[in-house]
Design a protein around this motif. Structure first.
Motif, PDB file in Angstrom:
ATOM      1  N   TYR A  26      -8.649  -3.551  11.727  1.00 46.70           N
ATOM      2  CA  TYR A  26      -7.596  -3.748  10.733  1.00 46.70           C
ATOM      3  C   TYR A  26      -6.488  -2.713  10.911  1.00 46.70           C
ATOM      4  O   TYR A  26      -6.743  -1.582  11.342  1.00 46.70           O
ATOM      5  CB  TYR A  26      -8.156  -3.603   9.314  1.00 46.70           C
ATOM      6  CG  TYR A  26      -9.149  -4.664   8.928  1.00 46.70           C
ATOM      7  CD1 TYR A  26      -8.734  -5.934   8.555  1.00 46.70           C
ATOM      8  CD2 TYR A  26     -10.518  -4.388   8.926  1.00 46.70           C
ATOM      9  CE1 TYR A  26      -9.652  -6.906   8.193  1.00 46.70           C
ATOM     10  CE2 TYR A  26     -11.442  -5.352   8.562  1.00 46.70           C
ATOM     11  CZ  TYR A  26     -11.003  -6.606   8.195  1.00 46.70           C
ATOM     12  OH  TYR A  26     -11.920  -7.573   7.838  1.00 46.70           O
ATOM     13  N   GLN A  27      -5.273  -3.094  10.533  1.00 51.39           N
ATOM     14  CA  GLN A  27      -4.211  -2.108  10.358  1.00 51.39           C
ATOM     15  C   GLN A  27      -4.412  -1.565   8.953  1.00 51.39           C
ATOM     16  O   GLN A  27      -4.532  -2.342   7.996  1.00 51.39           O
ATOM     17  CB  GLN A  27      -2.829  -2.749  10.479  1.00 51.39           C
ATOM     18  CG  GLN A  27      -1.713  -1.767  10.219  1.00 51.39           C
ATOM     19  CD  GLN A  27      -0.333  -2.407  10.296  1.00 51.39           C
ATOM     20  OE1 GLN A  27      -0.190  -3.589  10.577  1.00 51.39           O
ATOM     21  NE2 GLN A  27       0.671  -1.611  10.045  1.00 51.39           N
ATOM     22  N   VAL A  28      -4.462  -0.249   8.807  1.00 51.33           N
ATOM     23  CA  VAL A  28      -4.787   0.347   7.519  1.00 51.33           C
ATOM     24  C   VAL A  28      -3.624   1.200   7.032  1.00 51.33           C
ATOM     25  O   VAL A  28      -3.156   2.094   7.739  1.00 51.33           O
ATOM     26  CB  VAL A  28      -6.073   1.207   7.602  1.00 51.33           C
ATOM     27  CG1 VAL A  28      -6.427   1.764   6.231  1.00 51.33           C
ATOM     28  CG2 VAL A  28      -7.229   0.390   8.172  1.00 51.33           C
ATOM     29  N   LEU A  29      -3.180   0.917   5.813  1.00 52.93           N
ATOM     30  CA  LEU A  29      -2.199   1.740   5.123  1.00 52.93           C
ATOM     31  C   LEU A  29      -2.934   2.442   4.001  1.00 52.93           C
ATOM     32  O   LEU A  29      -3.887   1.888   3.434  1.00 52.93           O
ATOM     33  CB  LEU A  29      -1.081   0.875   4.544  1.00 52.93           C
ATOM     34  CG  LEU A  29      -0.354  -0.033   5.524  1.00 52.93           C
ATOM     35  CD1 LEU A  29       0.609  -0.948   4.781  1.00 52.93           C
ATOM     36  CD2 LEU A  29       0.379   0.795   6.566  1.00 52.93           C
ATOM     37  N   THR A  30      -2.503   3.652   3.658  1.00 52.91           N
ATOM     38  CA  THR A  30      -3.184   4.396   2.604  1.00 52.91           C
ATOM     39  C   THR A  30      -2.192   4.928   1.585  1.00 52.91           C
ATOM     40  O   THR A  30      -1.042   5.221   1.905  1.00 52.91           O
ATOM     41  CB  THR A  30      -4.003   5.573   3.176  1.00 52.91           C
ATOM     42  OG1 THR A  30      -3.128   6.488   3.839  1.00 52.91           O
ATOM     43  CG2 THR A  30      -5.064   5.087   4.155  1.00 52.91           C
ATOM     44  N   ALA A  31      -2.682   5.043   0.352  1.00 54.72           N
ATOM     45  CA  ALA A  31      -1.916   5.639  -0.735  1.00 54.72           C
ATOM     46  C   ALA A  31      -2.863   6.516  -1.531  1.00 54.72           C
ATOM     47  O   ALA A  31      -4.016   6.146  -1.757  1.00 54.72           O
ATOM     48  CB  ALA A  31      -1.320   4.564  -1.626  1.00 54.72           C
ATOM     49  N   ASN A  32      -2.368   7.681  -1.946  1.00 52.10           N
ATOM     50  CA  ASN A  32      -3.236   8.598  -2.683  1.00 52.10           C
ATOM     51  C   ASN A  32      -3.137   8.428  -4.196  1.00 52.10           C
ATOM     52  O   ASN A  32      -3.568   9.274  -4.946  1.00 52.10           O
ATOM     53  CB  ASN A  32      -2.951  10.050  -2.283  1.00 52.10           C
ATOM     54  CG  ASN A  32      -1.535  10.474  -2.606  1.00 52.10           C
ATOM     55  OD1 ASN A  32      -0.819   9.768  -3.314  1.00 52.10           O
ATOM     56  ND2 ASN A  32      -1.121  11.611  -2.098  1.00 52.10           N
ATOM     57  N   GLY A  33      -2.574   7.326  -4.627  1.00 51.13           N
ATOM     58  CA  GLY A  33      -2.492   7.027  -6.049  1.00 51.13           C
ATOM     59  C   GLY A  33      -1.706   5.756  -6.287  1.00 51.13           C
ATOM     60  O   GLY A  33      -1.125   5.174  -5.370  1.00 51.13           O
ATOM     61  N   GLY A  34      -1.681   5.349  -7.543  1.00 47.92           N
ATOM     62  CA  GLY A  34      -1.008   4.114  -7.908  1.00 47.92           C
ATOM     63  C   GLY A  34       0.486   4.120  -7.673  1.00 47.92           C
ATOM     64  O   GLY A  34       1.063   3.118  -7.259  1.00 47.92           O
ATOM     65  N   ARG A  35       1.130   5.243  -7.937  1.00 45.88           N
ATOM     66  CA  ARG A  35       2.592   5.319  -7.742  1.00 45.88           C
ATOM     67  C   ARG A  35       2.949   5.171  -6.263  1.00 45.88           C
ATOM     68  O   ARG A  35       3.892   4.457  -5.924  1.00 45.88           O
ATOM     69  CB  ARG A  35       3.135   6.614  -8.299  1.00 45.88           C
ATOM     70  CG  ARG A  35       2.892   6.788  -9.766  1.00 45.88           C
ATOM     71  CD  ARG A  35       4.142   6.596 -10.591  1.00 45.88           C
ATOM     72  NE  ARG A  35       3.835   6.845 -11.987  1.00 45.88           N
ATOM     73  CZ  ARG A  35       3.746   5.894 -12.915  1.00 45.88           C
ATOM     74  NH1 ARG A  35       3.946   4.647 -12.592  1.00 45.88           N
ATOM     75  NH2 ARG A  35       3.462   6.186 -14.153  1.00 45.88           N
TER      76      ARG A  35
END
Length: 118
Positions: A26-35
Motif C-alpha cells: 500500500y501507499q501509506v500516508l500518516t497524520a498525527n491527529g485529526g487536524r
C-alpha cells in the motif's frame, strides 16, 4: 496502488502501521491527529482510512462525523481503532479494530475495504 491514511496521535502506532502496510504494497500516508488528517483529506482521498477514536486535537468521532457531512469524503471507508472498550455499532464506521491489533484481522479488514467489499 491503494492509498491508506493512518491517523493516530501515538507515534509508535503510526510507524508500525506505516511499515506493515507499506510492506503489504500500500501507499501509506500518516497524520498525527485529526487536524493534520483534515489537511491531508483536502488534497488526497485515500482508499481506506485507519482512524484512532481518542486523540487530543480532533478526535476520531468528530472527524468521522465531519467526513459524513462532506459529499467528497463520506464514501471513504473508515476503520476506527481504539484501546478503550467501545461499542463499535455506536461509531457508525464500516469497521472497528481493537488495540492492540490482531495483524491478520487488520490486514484482512483493510484489504476488504480497499477493494470495495465493505
Amino acid at each position: 496502488m491503494k492509498t491508506i491514511l493512518v491517523v493516530d496521535d501515538e507515534y509508535a502506532i503510526v510507524e508500525a502501521l506505516h511499515l506493515l502496510l507499506r510492506d503489504e504494497g500500500y501507499q501509506v500516508l500518516t497524520a498525527n491527529g485529526g487536524r493534520q488528517a483534515q489537511e491531508i483529506l483536502r488534497k488526497v482521498h485515500p482508499d481506506v482510512m485507519l482512524l484512532d477514536v481518542m486523540m487530543p486535537d480532533l478526535d476520531g468521532r468528530a472527524l468521522f462525523e465531519q467526513m459524513q457531512q462532506d459529499p467528497d469524503l463520506r464514501n471513504i471507508p473508515v476503520v476506527m481503532m481504539s484501546a478503550a472498550i467501545i461499542d463499535p455499532a455506536k461509531l457508525g464506521a464500516p469497521a472497528f479494530i481493537q488495540k492492540p491489533f490482531n495483524i491478520r484481522e487488520l490486514l484482512e479488514t483493510v484489504g476488504r475495504l480497499s477493494n470495495g467489499r465493505g
